[in-house]
Design an enzyme around this catalytic site. Sequence first.
Site, PDB file in Angstrom:
ATOM      1  N   ASP A  75      23.866 -39.019 -14.263  1.00  0.00           N
ATOM      2  CA  ASP A  75      24.077 -37.778 -15.012  1.00  0.00           C
ATOM      3  C   ASP A  75      22.838 -36.884 -14.963  1.00  0.00           C
ATOM      4  O   ASP A  75      22.320 -36.456 -15.993  1.00  0.00           O
ATOM      5  CB  ASP A  75      24.443 -38.112 -16.457  1.00  0.00           C
ATOM      6  CG  ASP A  75      24.942 -36.899 -17.234  1.00  0.00           C
ATOM      7  OD1 ASP A  75      25.471 -35.962 -16.598  1.00  0.00           O
ATOM      8  OD2 ASP A  75      24.799 -36.896 -18.471  1.00  0.00           O
ATOM      9  N   GLU A  76      22.385 -36.585 -13.752  1.00  0.00           N
ATOM     10  CA  GLU A  76      21.259 -35.664 -13.566  1.00  0.00           C
ATOM     11  C   GLU A  76      21.770 -34.323 -13.031  1.00  0.00           C
ATOM     12  O   GLU A  76      22.898 -34.206 -12.556  1.00  0.00           O
ATOM     13  CB  GLU A  76      20.254 -36.227 -12.561  1.00  0.00           C
ATOM     14  CG  GLU A  76      19.540 -37.486 -12.995  1.00  0.00           C
ATOM     15  CD  GLU A  76      18.509 -37.897 -11.955  1.00  0.00           C
ATOM     16  OE1 GLU A  76      17.366 -37.392 -12.012  1.00  0.00           O
ATOM     17  OE2 GLU A  76      18.859 -38.727 -11.082  1.00  0.00           O
ATOM     18  N   PHE A  77      20.891 -33.335 -13.128  1.00  0.00           N
ATOM     19  CA  PHE A  77      20.994 -32.065 -12.395  1.00  0.00           C
ATOM     20  C   PHE A  77      22.009 -31.057 -12.935  1.00  0.00           C
ATOM     21  O   PHE A  77      22.095 -29.946 -12.419  1.00  0.00           O
ATOM     22  CB  PHE A  77      21.286 -32.323 -10.903  1.00  0.00           C
ATOM     23  CG  PHE A  77      20.369 -33.324 -10.273  1.00  0.00           C
ATOM     24  CD1 PHE A  77      19.006 -33.087 -10.232  1.00  0.00           C
ATOM     25  CD2 PHE A  77      20.867 -34.498  -9.737  1.00  0.00           C
ATOM     26  CE1 PHE A  77      18.144 -34.015  -9.655  1.00  0.00           C
ATOM     27  CE2 PHE A  77      20.017 -35.431  -9.154  1.00  0.00           C
ATOM     28  CZ  PHE A  77      18.646 -35.191  -9.114  1.00  0.00           C
TER      29      PHE A  77
END
Length: 318
Positions: free
Chosen positions: A172-174
């Site tokens: 759950d990055e970016f």
Amino acid sequence: MNKIQKTYLLLIIAMIIGTIPTSCSNDQEIISEMSKNLKIRTRSTNAKTPKVVATVETNKVNPLNVGEYYLCDSTLEKEPFFDIVVLYASDINYINGKVGLYHNPYQNNVLNAADSIIRPLQKKGIKVLLGLRGGYSSVGFSNMNNSQINDFSQLVLKAINTYGLDGVDFDDEFTHYESITSQPKASAALLGNLIKRMRQLLPDKLISVYRYGGYTFSLNQETMDIIDYMRPNGGCMQTPPQGLPLDKWADLSINLKSYYPSNNTIKRCAMYHEAGTVSIICLPYEDVSETLNCFAPTFYGGRIVYRTNVFHPLEWWK
């Protein structure tokens, strides 16, 4: 044979077979007697612990290289070292009000070449997961409404079935959650709803979570219960998140992009490791068996890791 002699013998074997093809045999007289009987050990589902999860950036490394690492012992048997590989990554995107699943060109090439890239790994007993990450847009895993969760889950399910994959990994990055107001407020609860929906659709597949960015730090107990593995970005002896059993947690997580932790720290960590997985993040093209052998002999009864001399090119299609 004492322990020191056995370890020395294993190191000699690794130096020899690490320079020859996967069959671990050639016509050189000096190694013919050692190599001609080398065979792959059949892997049962739960035979090896801790499991080793490798993340491969498919725009930098051909995933077939994961299958060139083996565990070897003094009986000259070998088995694949890695248990799981995450194909990193496919993105969630958001265009004209709809969520989508985007595979960059390299990821797309790997998936479309499943028979020659994915299937050989699976035949060695290595599980292959679709790595998912935020796509630099305003909608991600943690702020979808129920309809979007279902739509995106169906897209992931279709990809898993189309390419014959063994599960999915969430990173759950970016995602720029703060840049949109027309979506539900991002939360770990909504991320959990997505994971729960994926579990409904993939009851017999693996689901793992990369605990680094976004809302992966405060998942509730129901979500913790249905995931198979969780991996931090890097480190040693980190306490598992509340509610996560120790056997699902990678308390030894080695980031080979940032070279963290150091080899000396890995050796010390191996003395006290108890968790069910080890995470190798950003496995490179180059041989990293030296780092892997900082923990492998301790975990696997003195067996050591060697890498064959087969290096699969990134752009194999050219």
